[in-house]
Scaffold this motif. Structure first.
Motif, PDB file in Angstrom:
ATOM      1  N   GLN A  56       0.955  -1.212   0.163  1.00  0.00           N
ATOM      2  CA  GLN A  56      -0.110   0.034  -0.013  1.00  0.00           C
ATOM      3  C   GLN A  56       0.944   1.334   0.016  1.00  0.00           C
ATOM      4  N   GLN A  57       2.017   1.056   0.943  1.00  0.00           N
ATOM      5  CA  GLN A  57       2.770   2.232   1.027  1.00  0.00           C
ATOM      6  C   GLN A  57       3.494   2.790  -0.405  1.00  0.00           C
ATOM      7  N   SER A  58       3.966   1.630  -0.831  1.00  0.00           N
ATOM      8  CA  SER A  58       4.777   1.699  -2.267  1.00  0.00           C
ATOM      9  C   SER A  58       3.849   2.106  -3.125  1.00  0.00           C
ATOM     10  N   GLY A  59       2.569   1.692  -3.398  1.00  0.00           N
ATOM     11  CA  GLY A  59       1.638   2.335  -4.234  1.00  0.00           C
ATOM     12  C   GLY A  59       1.229   3.779  -3.901  1.00  0.00           C
ATOM     13  N   LYS A  60       1.388   4.307  -2.501  1.00  0.00           N
ATOM     14  CA  LYS A  60       1.329   5.786  -2.712  1.00  0.00           C
ATOM     15  C   LYS A  60       2.604   6.521  -2.891  1.00  0.00           C
ATOM     16  N   GLY A  61       3.607   5.660  -3.191  1.00  0.00           N
ATOM     17  CA  GLY A  61       5.050   6.550  -3.616  1.00  0.00           C
ATOM     18  C   GLY A  61       5.964   6.717  -2.390  1.00  0.00           C
ATOM     19  N   VAL A  62       5.437   5.991  -1.312  1.00  0.00           N
ATOM     20  CA  VAL A  62       6.361   6.015  -0.206  1.00  0.00           C
ATOM     21  C   VAL A  62       7.613   5.441  -0.217  1.00  0.00           C
ATOM     22  N   LYS A  63       8.812   5.935  -0.218  1.00  0.00           N
ATOM     23  CA  LYS A  63      10.056   5.027  -0.488  1.00  0.00           C
ATOM     24  C   LYS A  63      10.552   4.343   0.751  1.00  0.00           C
TER      25      LYS A  63
END
Length: 195
Positions: free
Chosen positions: A21-28
């Motif tokens: 989910q975090q990766s999908g939101k662009g959180v590295k």
């Protein structure tokens, strides 16, 4: 062990979902979620609870049987400089040996029972009928499979042989002369402690 597997799978599942989910939101570099931290805490609490149950059971058993000294193998350095494969290494590193020793020692001490840690090299490789426990009498090939020790045409439980030899080793080091019986090494009693 079942608890360990359950939490391991559940934490892995939740972490994969969260990081996806975090990766999908662009959180590295995503921060661990509250839910994941809560699962880790529950896992830690379950392990601690189980260790208390085991050590309390052992201490009570020793008190009821009139046992005055408990000898255990000192396996704290078993992992040092050993590569037993990724999976086995991971299992070894998850076992809280020192916590078990500390819990058992203080619970036994309450009943006036002495707790001794004995260095255990070659104890699982020597026959219970060998003159002494040491490299000279060690035969690793007798450990045919997990849980089985074969000495000629005699078959013993491997863990029982290891425990028996730890006691023999302690007696030889401490200078105690005592005859021990090999009765019960073939089919030791298995005790289940409730989770």
């Amino acid at each position: 062990l079942e608890l360990e597997r359950y939490f391991h799978k559940e934490i892995a599942r939740v972490q994969a979902q969260w990081y996806g989910q975090q990766s999908g939101k662009g959180v590295k570099h995503p921060v661990t979620s509250k839910h994941i931290r809560k699962l880790y805490k529950r896992k830690q609490d379950s392990v601690t609870d189980y260790l208390h149950k085991i050590t309390r059971y052992l201490a009570e058993y020793c008190r009821e049987q009139g046992i005055t000294c408990v000898v255990t193998g000192d396996i704290r350095n078993i992992r040092r400089e050993k590569d037993l494969g990724h999976r086995t290494n991971q299992k070894f590193h998850n076992l809280p040996y020192n916590r078990i020793y500390i819990m058992l020692e203080y619970k036994l001490k309450r009943y006036g029972i002495r707790f001794v840690k004995q260095e255990e090299s070659y104890t699982s490789q020597c026959s219970p009928l060998s003159p002494e426990v040491g490299k000279r009498y060690a035969e690793p090939s007798n450990r045919k499979e997990r849980g089985l020790y074969r000495d000629g045409n005699r078959v013993y439980n491997a863990d029982a042989v290891g425990a028996y030899n730890i006691l023999r080793k302690y007696h030889s080091v401490s200078g105690v002369k005592k005859e021990l019986s090999v009765t019960g090494l073939k089919t030791p009693e298995i005790i289940k402690v409730a989770v």
